[in-house]
Design a protein around this motif. Structure first.
Motif, PDB file in Angstrom:
ATOM      1  N   UNK A   1       0.845  -1.181   0.000  1.00  0.00           N
ATOM      2  CA  UNK A   1       0.000   0.000   0.000  1.00  0.00           C
ATOM      3  C   UNK A   1       0.891   1.245   0.000  1.00  0.00           C
ATOM      4  N   UNK A   2       0.460   2.226  -0.701  1.00  0.00           N
ATOM      5  CA  UNK A   2       1.250   3.459  -0.745  1.00  0.00           C
ATOM      6  C   UNK A   2       0.662   4.486   0.212  1.00  0.00           C
ATOM      7  N   UNK A   3       1.434   4.819   1.221  1.00  0.00           N
ATOM      8  CA  UNK A   3       0.953   5.736   2.259  1.00  0.00           C
ATOM      9  C   UNK A   3       0.700   7.123   1.667  1.00  0.00           C
ATOM     10  N   UNK A   4       1.627   7.536   0.840  1.00  0.00           N
ATOM     11  CA  UNK A   4       1.489   8.896   0.286  1.00  0.00           C
ATOM     12  C   UNK A   4       0.193   9.032  -0.504  1.00  0.00           C
ATOM     13  N   UNK A   5      -0.083   8.000  -1.322  1.00  0.00           N
ATOM     14  CA  UNK A   5      -1.309   8.050  -2.130  1.00  0.00           C
ATOM     15  C   UNK A   5      -2.537   8.138  -1.243  1.00  0.00           C
ATOM     16  N   UNK A   6      -2.497   7.365  -0.170  1.00  0.00           N
ATOM     17  CA  UNK A   6      -3.644   7.367   0.752  1.00  0.00           C
ATOM     18  C   UNK A   6      -3.840   8.745   1.367  1.00  0.00           C
ATOM     19  N   UNK A   7      -2.738   9.321   1.838  1.00  0.00           N
ATOM     20  CA  UNK A   7      -2.808  10.640   2.479  1.00  0.00           C
ATOM     21  C   UNK A   7      -3.355  11.670   1.483  1.00  0.00           C
ATOM     22  N   UNK A   8      -2.814  11.569   0.258  1.00  0.00           N
ATOM     23  CA  UNK A   8      -3.243  12.540  -0.760  1.00  0.00           C
ATOM     24  C   UNK A   8      -4.713  12.356  -1.115  1.00  0.00           C
ATOM     25  N   UNK A   9      -5.109  11.105  -1.164  1.00  0.00           N
ATOM     26  CA  UNK A   9      -6.513  10.808  -1.492  1.00  0.00           C
ATOM     27  C   UNK A   9      -7.443  11.377  -0.412  1.00  0.00           C
ATOM     28  N   UNK A  10      -7.062  11.172   0.832  1.00  0.00           N
ATOM     29  CA  UNK A  10      -7.885  11.679   1.943  1.00  0.00           C
ATOM     30  C   UNK A  10      -7.905  13.212   1.921  1.00  0.00           C
ATOM     31  N   UNK A  11      -6.736  13.720   1.600  1.00  0.00           N
ATOM     32  CA  UNK A  11      -6.660  15.194   1.521  1.00  0.00           C
ATOM     33  C   UNK A  11      -7.661  15.720   0.500  1.00  0.00           C
ATOM     34  N   UNK A  12      -7.585  15.095  -0.708  1.00  0.00           N
ATOM     35  CA  UNK A  12      -8.472  15.612  -1.757  1.00  0.00           C
ATOM     36  C   UNK A  12      -9.935  15.347  -1.442  1.00  0.00           C
ATOM     37  N   UNK A  13     -10.169  14.295  -0.675  1.00  0.00           N
ATOM     38  CA  UNK A  13     -11.550  13.959  -0.328  1.00  0.00           C
ATOM     39  C   UNK A  13     -12.154  14.974   0.660  1.00  0.00           C
ATOM     40  N   UNK A  14     -11.334  15.337   1.678  1.00  0.00           N
ATOM     41  CA  UNK A  14     -11.901  16.202   2.732  1.00  0.00           C
ATOM     42  C   UNK A  14     -11.687  17.707   2.509  1.00  0.00           C
TER      43      UNK A  14
END
Ligand code: ADP
Length: 683
Positions: free
Chosen positions: A393-406
């Protein structure tokens, strides 16, 4: 001694036989078993055999005959015979005759009937009053008996048979007589119940009385005796006639056998008892151990039960709290949805009012979905059904995804959302359960938004040793110190005044905590009331197997991408299809709609240029998983996003297994959809 015997034998051998005179030796014919006439009328007995044995040695002609004492003594006096055998030595020295060495020793004793008295003893006899004693007529030993018990009375007899039979009389206490003779007679009469006392009286020597004129006879007899004593003949004769009757009946030797048997039995018994005791001790010990274990087990069970009881009580309280909470939590959004749906029907509503009501319905729906998701998750955790699915799993992608989501939501509140990725794209790929990390982060960010009214929210991670430490920091209302631990429990909320306004069932953090622990990490909070909170959690930094991953970080835009995609929407439900068409419209140049699985596969086969398939999992005929599998047989590149119905991770896993790239759970959130499109097409 042997030499002497040899010389004697030699002398006897050389001296001619004719020099031996013929001697006449007599003995009493009524002194069994020493010398007596047997049933066949022969003169036999111990002394007779001795004489015969001596005769054998010398080959001489000693003529042996028997008679009563009176005649014998007469014959001796008158010189008719030269010697008397079986004669007791006189008490005083007597020079008128020659007495040879002793041939045997005799004694007298008391004899009794064991049938009448088993414990007869000299002491008993001494104490009896007028005991009746059987004795030989004119026996001088009567004085001896009287000296022991002066009250003694007597029955006189004149032969052994009578004497022994006297003992069968009830009034007779005992007899007093020559020991060996009496015992011999008792045996001959078959009276084995007669016993002698060990106390022996008048022990006398018995040998040969030889006429003074025949010293050579005396010498012969003496030498003969010595020879038969030496060559064992004497012992044979003694055993034949005497041994049996001279045995001491009280002799412990007689009881030796019994003593030995008894001792052996006693020892065996003692050993048996010791063995038994040992076995019992072992048993008792093992029983005690068992019991102790049982007790310990019982104590443990009791403790466990106590814990279970407390847990059950807590759980009961929790359930009540849960029901109270749930009924409130579900009713509130339901009221919102139903109330404002009714209001929307009003014909005279302005466009602005309509938008406002729709907004409220939307928020309420989202809130309801949140609660339902939380309930499903906590139930699965409680039931132990929640699995950990470790993958890269890519942590950065997850963080970025959550960022763009919220981001839109935070900005809408007039606040700022920032994130911090500290590892490079390569380093940020770790092995963990992507879904769980995502859920924890999402929940923490959601809370940060929920419990903050101004300022900023920052989230991200730092690598600390073997762990990744995530943080979500807000400048919100903070949490009182004494509640900072409790908020991680189920249904527990920090006591905040405007609790109702904030919404929530108090499950989010409990779920997050369970997830963090499943992944092998910890979760905690640092918070100051009125200033804000920082939630931290760790997960192990598990690097995947080293391999070159062609990873391109994508830019997170604002959602207004200029995409011209060919999109296939596979959905059998009309409303959902319409909704999807609307939200996908801005990314699509061409949108194809199909309503079942077979059609999906078919359209896909005929349109190799399709970029994206939004695939419903629950479709008639061919379900989404099977359709994906078939599509993947001829098209590996098309992006397939499954729409899973129940928000169950099983559905997600199955979809990914079947070959879907991603999934989106129904009801579909527009922001989530945008984030997915960006994830796959913003290159
Ligand atoms: P919910 O938010 O649904 O009530 P959670 O389990 O997520 O449930 O949180 C439990 C409680 O912890 C919340 O009710 C709130 O009181 C408190 N809390 C959680 N996050 C924050 C935060 N960032 N700031 C202040 N309080 C918080």
């Amino acid at each position: 001694m042997r030499f002497l015997v040899f010389v004697l034998m030699l002398t006897i051998a050389i001296v001619p036989r004719t020099v031996w005179a013929q001697y006449k030796v007599m003995l009493s014919d009524n002194y069994p078993p020493y010398n007596f006439i047997n049933e066949k009328g022969e003169l036999v007995g111990f002394n007779v055999d001795l004489l015969k044995a001596i005769n054998e040695i010398y080959n001489s002609e000693i003529v042996i005959s028997g008679d009563n004492w009176e005649n014998i003594n007469n014959d001796m006096e008158t010189g008719k015979i030269q010697a008397i055998a079986g004669h007791h030595y006189p008490g005083d020295p007597n020079d008128n005759y020659i007495y040879t060495r002793s041939a045997i020793n005799t004694s007298h004793c008391f004899l009794y009937n064991t049938n009448q008295s088993n414990n007869f003893s000299l002491e008993l006899f001494r104490s009896l009053k007028e005991p009746l004693v059987g004795m030989w007529q004119n026996d001088v030993l009567i004085h001896y008996v009287l000296s022991i018990n002066p009250t003694a009375k007597f029955v006189f007899v004149d032969n052994y048979k009578q004497l022994i039979e006297t003992l069968d009389r009830k009034d007779v206490t005992c007899i007093f007589s020559q020991r060996v003779g009496s015992m011999y007679c008792a045996e001959k009469l078959g009276k084995d119940y007669i016993r002698p006392l060990e106390h022996r009286i008048l022990e006398r020597n018995m040998g040969f009385k030889v006429s003074k004129e025949y010293p050579e006879l005396a010498e012969k007899l003496n030498n003969g005796l010595e020879i038969i004593l030496d060559n064992g003949e004497y012992q044979r004769i003694y055993d034949k006639w005497i041994t049996k009757y001279n045995n001491s009946h009280n002799d412990w030797h007689q009881y030796l056998k019994y003593i030995l048997i008894f001792s052996s039995l006693t020892i065996a018994l003692i050993l048996l008892l010791l063995g038994l005791n040992w076995v019992l001790q072992l048993k008792v010990r093992s029983k005690t151990r068992d019991l102790q274990q049982q007790l310990e087990l019982n104590a443990q069970i009791m403790q466990e039960l106590e814990k279970q009881k407390i847990k059950a009580e807590e759980s009961d309280k929790m359930k009540s709290a849960f029901l109270a909470n749930m009924s409130h939590e579900i009713r509130t959004p339901m009221n919102g949805i139903l109330g404002f749906s009714t209001l929307l029907k009003e014909p005279k509503l302005s466009g602005e009012q309509q938008q406002k009501y729709i907004g409220i319905i939307e928020t309420s729906g989202a809130r309801m979905l949140n609660i339902i998701n939380d309930i499903i998750d906590i139930s699965k955790i409680e039931a132990g059904l929640m699995k950990v699915d470790i993958a890269e799993s890519n942590l950065n992608t997850q963080i970025e995804y959550i960022y763009s989501f919220f981001k839109p939501e935070v900005e809408a509140k007039g606040m700022k959302l920032t994130f911090k990725n500290t590892l490079t794209a390569k380093e940020a790929i770790i092995k963990t359960d992507r879904e769980k990390v995502f859920a924890i982060l999402t929940n923490l960010v959601k809370n940060a938004i929920k419990y903050s009214n101004q300022g900023s929210i920052e989230f991200g991670y730092n690598k600390k040793g073997d762990y990744i430490e995530f943080f979500v920091r807000d400048t919100g209302i903070g949490i009182p110190k004494d509640r900072q631990k409790a908020i991680f429990e189920r249904f527990i909320q920090a006591e905040i005044e405007d609790k109702m306004a904030r919404q929530g069932a108090g499950l989010g953090l409990a779920i997050s905590k369970a997830y963090v622990e499943m992944l092998g990490g910890k979760i905690w909070v640092e918070s100051q009331e009125g200033k804000g909170s920082t939630f931290y959690f760790t997960i192990p930094y598990n690097e995947p197997f080293k391999k070159e991953i062609d990873f391109e970080k994508f830019d997170v835009g604002d959602g207004s991408l200029n995409l011209k995609l060919k999109i296939l929407i596979a959905e059998d439900d009309e409303t959902s299809r319409q909704f999807l068409t609307i939200i996908a419209d801005k990314y699509g140049e061409e949108i194809i709609n199909v309503i079942n699985g077979t059609e999906t596969v078919e359209v896909c086969r005929n349109n190799a240029d399709i970029d994206l398939i939004l695939l419903d999992i629950q479709m008639p005929d061919l379900n989404g998983y099977e359709a994906t599998r078939q599509i993947r047989e001829f098209n590996k590149d098309v992006i397939i996003i499954a729409q899973t119905a129940y928000g169950l991770s099983d559905d997600r896993e199955k979809a990914l297994d079947a070959g879907c790239n991603d999934y989106i759970s129904k009801p579909i959130d527009k922001n989530e959809f945008d984030a997915l499109i960006q994830k796959y097409f913003n290159k």
